[in-house]
Design a protein around this motif. Structure first.
Motif, PDB file in Angstrom:
ATOM      1  N   LEU A 135       0.854  -1.179   0.000  1.00 14.42           N
ATOM      2  CA  LEU A 135       0.000   0.000   0.000  1.00 14.42           C
ATOM      3  C   LEU A 135       0.894   1.233   0.000  1.00 14.42           C
ATOM      4  CD1 LEU A 135      -1.949  -2.246   0.950  1.00 14.42           C
ATOM      5  CD2 LEU A 135      -2.942  -0.593   2.555  1.00 14.42           C
ATOM      6  N   VAL A 136       0.586   2.205  -0.858  1.00 16.70           N
ATOM      7  CA  VAL A 136       1.394   3.424  -0.938  1.00 16.70           C
ATOM      8  C   VAL A 136       0.490   4.648  -0.872  1.00 16.70           C
ATOM      9  CG1 VAL A 136       3.166   2.285  -2.349  1.00 16.70           C
ATOM     10  CG2 VAL A 136       1.342   3.599  -3.470  1.00 16.70           C
ATOM     11  N   SER A 137       1.048   5.744  -0.387  1.00 21.24           N
ATOM     12  CA  SER A 137       0.329   7.008  -0.440  1.00 21.24           C
ATOM     13  C   SER A 137       0.159   7.427  -1.899  1.00 21.24           C
ATOM     14  CB  SER A 137       1.087   8.095   0.326  1.00 21.24           C
ATOM     15  OG  SER A 137       1.190   7.772   1.702  1.00 21.24           O
ATOM     16  N   ASP A 138      -1.016   7.938  -2.225  1.00 20.22           N
ATOM     17  CA  ASP A 138      -1.304   8.367  -3.591  1.00 20.22           C
ATOM     18  C   ASP A 138      -0.817   9.798  -3.758  1.00 20.22           C
ATOM     19  OD1 ASP A 138      -2.177   8.474  -6.158  1.00 20.22           O
ATOM     20  OD2 ASP A 138      -4.322   8.408  -5.692  1.00 20.22           O
ATOM     21  N   ILE A 139       0.507   9.944  -3.906  1.00 20.39           N
ATOM     22  CA  ILE A 139       1.132  11.254  -3.926  1.00 20.39           C
ATOM     23  C   ILE A 139       2.404  11.213  -4.761  1.00 20.39           C
ATOM     24  CG2 ILE A 139       2.300  10.689  -1.752  1.00 20.39           C
ATOM     25  CD1 ILE A 139       2.453  13.620  -1.080  1.00 20.39           C
ATOM     26  N   ALA A 140       2.662  12.301  -5.479  1.00 21.32           N
ATOM     27  CA  ALA A 140       3.937  12.514  -6.160  1.00 21.32           C
ATOM     28  C   ALA A 140       4.340  11.294  -6.995  1.00 21.32           C
ATOM     29  CB  ALA A 140       5.010  12.882  -5.136  1.00 21.32           C
ATOM     30  N   THR A 141       5.578  10.830  -6.825  1.00 24.86           N
ATOM     31  CA  THR A 141       6.087   9.741  -7.656  1.00 24.86           C
ATOM     32  C   THR A 141       5.339   8.440  -7.415  1.00 24.86           C
ATOM     33  OG1 THR A 141       7.779   9.204  -6.011  1.00 24.86           O
ATOM     34  CG2 THR A 141       8.386  10.777  -7.715  1.00 24.86           C
ATOM     35  N   PHE A 142       4.780   8.243  -6.215  1.00 22.35           N
ATOM     36  CA  PHE A 142       4.070   7.003  -5.916  1.00 22.35           C
ATOM     37  C   PHE A 142       2.826   6.870  -6.788  1.00 22.35           C
ATOM     38  CE2 PHE A 142       7.153   6.622  -2.985  1.00 22.35           C
ATOM     39  CZ  PHE A 142       6.901   6.818  -1.628  1.00 22.35           C
ATOM     40  N   SER A 143       2.240   7.996  -7.174  1.00 24.92           N
ATOM     41  CA  SER A 143       1.025   7.959  -7.981  1.00 24.92           C
ATOM     42  C   SER A 143       1.284   7.406  -9.381  1.00 24.92           C
ATOM     43  CB  SER A 143       0.426   9.363  -8.089  1.00 24.92           C
ATOM     44  OG  SER A 143       0.046   9.850  -6.819  1.00 24.92           O
ATOM     45  N   GLU A 144       2.543   7.384  -9.813  1.00 24.48           N
ATOM     46  CA  GLU A 144       2.879   6.892 -11.151  1.00 24.48           C
ATOM     47  C   GLU A 144       2.903   5.370 -11.225  1.00 24.48           C
ATOM     48  OE1 GLU A 144       6.475   8.799 -12.589  1.00 24.48           O
ATOM     49  OE2 GLU A 144       5.863  10.728 -11.761  1.00 24.48           O
ATOM     50  N   LEU A 145       2.889   4.690 -10.091  1.00 27.35           N
ATOM     51  CA  LEU A 145       2.915   3.224 -10.102  1.00 27.35           C
ATOM     52  C   LEU A 145       1.571   2.680 -10.567  1.00 27.35           C
ATOM     53  CD1 LEU A 145       4.780   2.787  -6.723  1.00 27.35           C
ATOM     54  CD2 LEU A 145       5.666   2.117  -8.958  1.00 27.35           C
TER      55      LEU A 145
END
Length: 451
Positions: free
Chosen positions: A320-330
């Motif tokens: 699970l990742v925060s939906d922010i910045a570079t993480f949103s590109e996954l």
């Protein structure tokens, strides 16, 4: 083959960029003749690196380049003091910048306070790039009034201004660089990570003396408020109402400014949460293998691409990742994105409930994660991206591999001397020559804020 100077931290400098570079170098060395450029006080500990590459000090780079010019110079820039002398060199000897973090505020403050012994130069930068608002923030920083505001004042502008071209690992960074220098040659190059053998969850739990059947959550890396640990722990407390035997393992050091113990007491999580502190590489991999669900949160973001996250995905973990910045590109079929909003805790808990109950879904997510890293973030693919950027911006014919990788990264030998170990620990405590107490305290506090 073209000669390329590669300016970067390496071990024993405790930086993710040290590991990143040591893993990339043997593959990039298939295309060009590399000279490793290190900081003045650094004695590399990677024996294969010492045996295979010429190594010079950053203070000697200009002289070496004047005597026998390199065909290209690459500077790795990240948000830590480890890049201070590279920034100093870049100002007089421009080169290709690999921008690992969009926010370089900590680096710039530390450089002014400790390298230049002139905090006024930091104030001047803040005034120059952000006018009166920047000046006001700088004054607050000097008083130790640190907060999330630093993320809105990245101070990467002077580094971008000096770059002859630029490599980034995310669209997020490139989209912020482009308006500053529309004509700057840039490339999106994937961050490469080694793909380890598929982990054995049961064997890892046996080695760590963990129960075989219980749900295990895990988070990895330095623990501070910006990693959303409090929100994850609140969600874990909800999860335990259904699965009271569940355990959450926090693998990494705890920021001195973060009262994790009080948080655990307030949430009444007791022994269900295990805090390991720093662990060696072997145990780190065992904890990754042992986990059923990993949480990798961040807010605000410094615009970094997380190598530790890619390693979790490469190990085939559900993350699970925060939906922010570079993480949103996954991709959405590789990670579960969690918006940073009022529903954050409830959504983390809901994802965890679903993934634990639906084994087929969790296994599909694990398979997708490992395939994604294999196809998009391999070390050979990263080296190919560097080679293509060099060919394009330097006007060379397309570079092709001329030899096998310079060494096997899975057979690396590390040698630590007593002096290096003591020196590294002293540096962690902030013990430096000509100590400037106030300025060092400011830099140390900002380091806790941004790492």
């Amino acid at each position: 083959m073209q000669r390329v100077a590669f300016c970067t931290p390496v071990n024993p400098v405790e930086s993710g960029i040290s590991d990143y570079s040591e893993e990339l170098l043997p593959y990039l060395g298939q295309y060009v003749d590399l000279t490793l450029v290190v900081d003045a006080e650094v004695q590399p500990t990677n024996q294969q690196l010492l045996a295979k590459l010429p190594i010079i000090r950053i203070g000697d780079l200009a002289k070496q380049h004047a005597r026998q010019p390199f065909d290209a110079i690459i500077y790795h820039m990240g948000n830590s003091p480890a890049h201070s002398r590279f920034w100093q060199s870049l100002q007089s000897l421009p080169g290709i910048v690999v921008l690992h973090d969009y926010v370089l505020h900590h680096l710039m403050l530390w450089h002014a306070a400790n390298r230049l012994k002139n905090v006024a130069s930091y104030r001047q930068l803040m005034q120059h790039y952000y006018a009166e608002q920047g000046s006001s923030i700088a004054q607050r920083m000097e008083r130790g009034q640190l907060g999330d505001a630093v993320f809105d004042f990245p101070l990467s502008e002077p580094v971008i201004a000096q770059a002859s071209s630029l490599i980034a690992h995310s669209q997020y960074v490139l989209e912020r660089v482009q308006p500053q220098r529309p004509n700057l040659a840039t490339s999106l190059v994937p961050m490469g990570v080694p793909l380890l053998p598929a982990p054995d969850r049961l064997a890892a739990r046996q080695a760590l003396q963990l129960p075989a059947e219980i749900p295990i959550w895990a988070s990895f890396g330095h623990i501070n408020p910006y990693k959303r640990i409090e929100q994850a722990l609140q969600a874990f407390a909800q999860f335990r109402r259904t699965y009271p035997d569940a355990r959450y393992i926090l693998v990494g050091s705890v920021s001195p400014s973060y009262d994790l113990k009080a948080l655990l007491q307030r949430l009444q999580l007791g022994e269900s949460v295990q805090v390991t502190g720093y662990v060696d590489h072997a145990d780190f991999n065992r904890y990754v293998a042992a986990a059923d669900l990993c949480f990798n949160g961040r807010y605000p973001s410094a615009g970094e691409t997380s190598a530790s996250l890619l390693r979790l995905l490469g190990a085939g973990r559900a993350v699970l990742v925060s939906d922010i910045a570079t993480f949103s590109e996954l991709p959405a079929d590789v990670v579960a994105h969690v918006p940073v909003d009022r529903d954050e805790v409830a959504l983390i808990a809901a994802y965890a409930q679903r993934l634990w109950a639906d084994v087929a879904l969790r296994e599909a997510m694990e398979t997708n994660a490992r395939r994604y890293v294999t196809e998009k973030h391999s070390l050979p693919l990263a080296a190919r991206g560097y080679a293509d950027h060099l060919s394009r911006v330097q006007g060379w014919p397309r570079l092709e591999p001329q030899r096998e990788p310079l060494w096997d990264i899975n057979a690396v030998t590390i040698q630590h001397s007593i002096a290096q170990t003591i020196g590294r620990k002293a540096a962690q405590l902030g013990l430096v020559d000509d100590d400037a107490p106030l300025l060092d305290r400011l830099a140390a506090r900002l380091r806790n804020l941004l790492t």
